[in-house]
Design an enzyme around this catalytic site. Structure first.
Site, PDB file in Angstrom:
ATOM      1  CG  PHE A  27      39.462  59.663  18.115  1.00  0.00           C
ATOM      2  CD1 PHE A  27      38.857  60.026  16.917  1.00  0.00           C
ATOM      3  CD2 PHE A  27      38.838  60.056  19.299  1.00  0.00           C
ATOM      4  CE1 PHE A  27      37.676  60.762  16.889  1.00  0.00           C
ATOM      5  CE2 PHE A  27      37.655  60.783  19.282  1.00  0.00           C
ATOM      6  CZ  PHE A  27      37.075  61.135  18.073  1.00  0.00           C
ATOM      7  CG  ASP A  39      43.854  62.082  23.988  1.00  0.00           C
ATOM      8  OD1 ASP A  39      43.187  61.811  25.006  1.00  0.00           O
ATOM      9  OD2 ASP A  39      43.343  62.339  22.880  1.00  0.00           O
ATOM     10  CE  LYS A  73      35.589  58.583  24.978  1.00  0.00           C
ATOM     11  NZ  LYS A  73      36.575  59.189  24.082  1.00  0.00           N
TER      12      LYS A  73
HETATM   13  C1  PLP Z   1      36.786  60.225  23.133  1.00  0.00           C
HETATM   14  C2  PLP Z   1      38.151  60.706  22.936  1.00  0.00           C
HETATM   15  C3  PLP Z   1      38.418  62.056  22.644  1.00  0.00           C
HETATM   16  C4  PLP Z   1      37.316  63.054  22.411  1.00  0.00           C
HETATM   17  O1  PLP Z   1      36.556  63.265  23.557  1.00  0.00           O
HETATM   18  P1  PLP Z   1      35.115  63.976  23.432  1.00  0.00           P
HETATM   19  O2  PLP Z   1      34.690  64.125  24.872  1.00  0.00           O
HETATM   20  O3  PLP Z   1      34.265  63.070  22.635  1.00  0.00           O
HETATM   21  O4  PLP Z   1      35.333  65.277  22.775  1.00  0.00           O
HETATM   22  C5  PLP Z   1      39.735  62.453  22.546  1.00  0.00           C
HETATM   23  N1  PLP Z   1      40.732  61.586  22.723  1.00  0.00           N
HETATM   24  C6  PLP Z   1      40.524  60.292  23.023  1.00  0.00           C
HETATM   25  C7  PLP Z   1      41.677  59.377  23.240  1.00  0.00           C
HETATM   26  C8  PLP Z   1      39.231  59.806  23.115  1.00  0.00           C
HETATM   27  O5  PLP Z   1      39.011  58.505  23.367  1.00  0.00           O
END
Ligand code: PLP
Length: 401
Positions: free
Chosen positions: A140, A225, A254
């Site tokens: 994700f 990520d 986050k």
């Molecule tokens: C939440 C998340 C995103 C997206 O972040 P947003 O601030 O919601 O755009 C991208 N990568 C990972 C691993 C995430 O957990």
């Protein structure tokens, strides 16, 4: 006419993309949130791993209030001290390189994707020759269109064709699968060291080490990520530091500003000047208010040794959850995770959304994850007593299912 409730108003005025929401939060303090009636809940979701130093943390509140009454925003046409100080603090924690600040996780990943494209251009001297990015199945990376193309999940991509081209997908924790997709046209490999949304699946050390070698061989960037697993949640500032694997670029968001919207990428020395003047930008990104919130969060994490707390209480939580899983084999399949990023997976007889609602009624907030899992993502300053209390509510709820 009777006054509409918050839930009724949401139905009328807010778009339905989050499904039907039937729970209204009105306040928070530490690891607790309160609903409109003043009922107290243990918050083990922390706004999806965001409120890393707890709700209404004193240092955070003071820093945000002071910055708000000084200057909140001035655009990236000018420098501010909080912005530059935050870049310095992040480089100190990650390694030699530079920082680009933005507003969210998806935006941070967009910046990584653009960096990969620029790297490909630099290597080949030609546009469109070395552009492909390999990502993992069930990853994700966010909801903007570049990140959606990177996110190898039907439910995220469905309805949004044509997707951005130049992505291919391989199986997570399967180095051979990535090897098969590799080629000279690959600009980058992008993975989460610990997959979050799809059920908290940690990468294996061999997998990440193998990706490092593969990227070096093909002159591709290794991008992590760390939007969810970063900022001390794993027990180290970045999860990849726990694995001892050095990436070329990292995205964060986050938990980085303890509840204030922010995103950031770090690029290592070799790539730190890929974005030349005019190639990328954002109006809000790195504004002094967001940076003050982030600086206070990082300071609180350091002063209170919250990375160590994540390791210690993560182990405690994991051990206790594993015992509960063993005790209820008809209901629970497994527990997994790293630090204070943990999940349990239910057997097919149980729907995680429904279990989540029951837990909430009993005073514990968790977050659905993957096909049939629930995530534990408490604030990094959660206490041992709060973990005990959460476990008690969890087990009582499971027992009665
Ligand atoms: C939440 C998340 C995103 C997206 O972040 P947003 O601030 O919601 O755009 C991208 N990568 C990972 C691993 C995430 O957990």
């Amino acid at each position: 006419m009777q006054k509409m409730t918050t839930i009724e108003k949401a139905k009328k005025y807010a778009m339905p993309n989050y499904g039907q929401r039937d729970f209204v939060v009105s306040a928070g303090k530490g690891s607790y949130v309160f609903d409109e009636n003043g009922k107290k809940y243990l918050d083990f979701g922390a706004g999806i791993a965001v409120t890393s130093v707890g709700h209404a943390n004193a240092r955070w509140v003071k820093a945000v209030a002071e910055q708000a009454s000084t200057i909140a925003h001035c655009s990236n046409l000018y420098l501010t001290k909080p912005n530059v100080d935050l870049c310095e603090e992040l480089v100190k924690r990650i390694g030699v390189g530079k920082i680009l600040l933005c507003n969210s996780g998806t935006e941070a990943n967009e910046a990584l994707i653009k960096a990969a494209r620029l790297h490909g251009l630099n290597v080949t001297g030609q546009e469109g020759k070395k552009t492909r990015i390999i990502t993992a199945v069930n990853c994700f990376h966010g909801r903007t269109l570049g990140a959606v193309a990177a996110t190898a999940q039907y439910k995220i991509q469905h309805g949004f064709a044509p997707l951005l081209s130049g992505f291919s997908y391989a199986d997570f924790n399967d180095l051979k699968s990535f090897e098969k997709q590799m080629g000279d046209d690959v600009a980058a490999v992008l993975v989460e060291p610990i997959q979050g949304e799809s059920g908290v699946t940690p990468a294996t050390k061999d997998f990440l080490k193998g990706l490092r070698k593969l990227c070096d061989k093909y002159n591709a960037m290794l991008l992590f990520d760390e939007v969810q697993c970063g900022v001390a949640r794993s027990g180290k500032f970045l999860a990849c530091q726990k694995y001892g694997v050095k990436p070329d670029g990292v995205s964060m968001a986050k938990g980085l500003a303890g509840g204030f919207p922010i995103g950031a990428i770090w690029l290592g020395k070799k790539y730190q000047d890929l974005f030349t003047p005019g190639t990328h930008g954002t109006t809000f990104g790195g504004n002094p208010l967001a940076c003050a919130a982030s600086l206070a969060t990082l300071k609180e994490i350091d002063v209170k040794k919250l990375a160590d707390n994540a390791t210690k209480l993560g182990e405690k939580l994991s051990k206790a959850l594993k015992t509960i899983v063993k005790k209820y084999p008809q209901k629970l399949v497994l527990e997994r995770g790293v630090g204070l990023m943990r999940a349990v997976v239910f057997t097919e007889a149980y729907v995680n959304g429904e279990v989540c609602k029951k837990l909430r009624e009993n005073g514990l907030l968790l977050i659905p994850s993957g096909a049939n899992g629930l995530r534990f993502l408490p604030a990094l300053n959660v206490t041992s007593a709060e973990v005990d209390k959460a476990l008690k509510i969890f087990e009582k709820t499971i027992e009665r299912l």
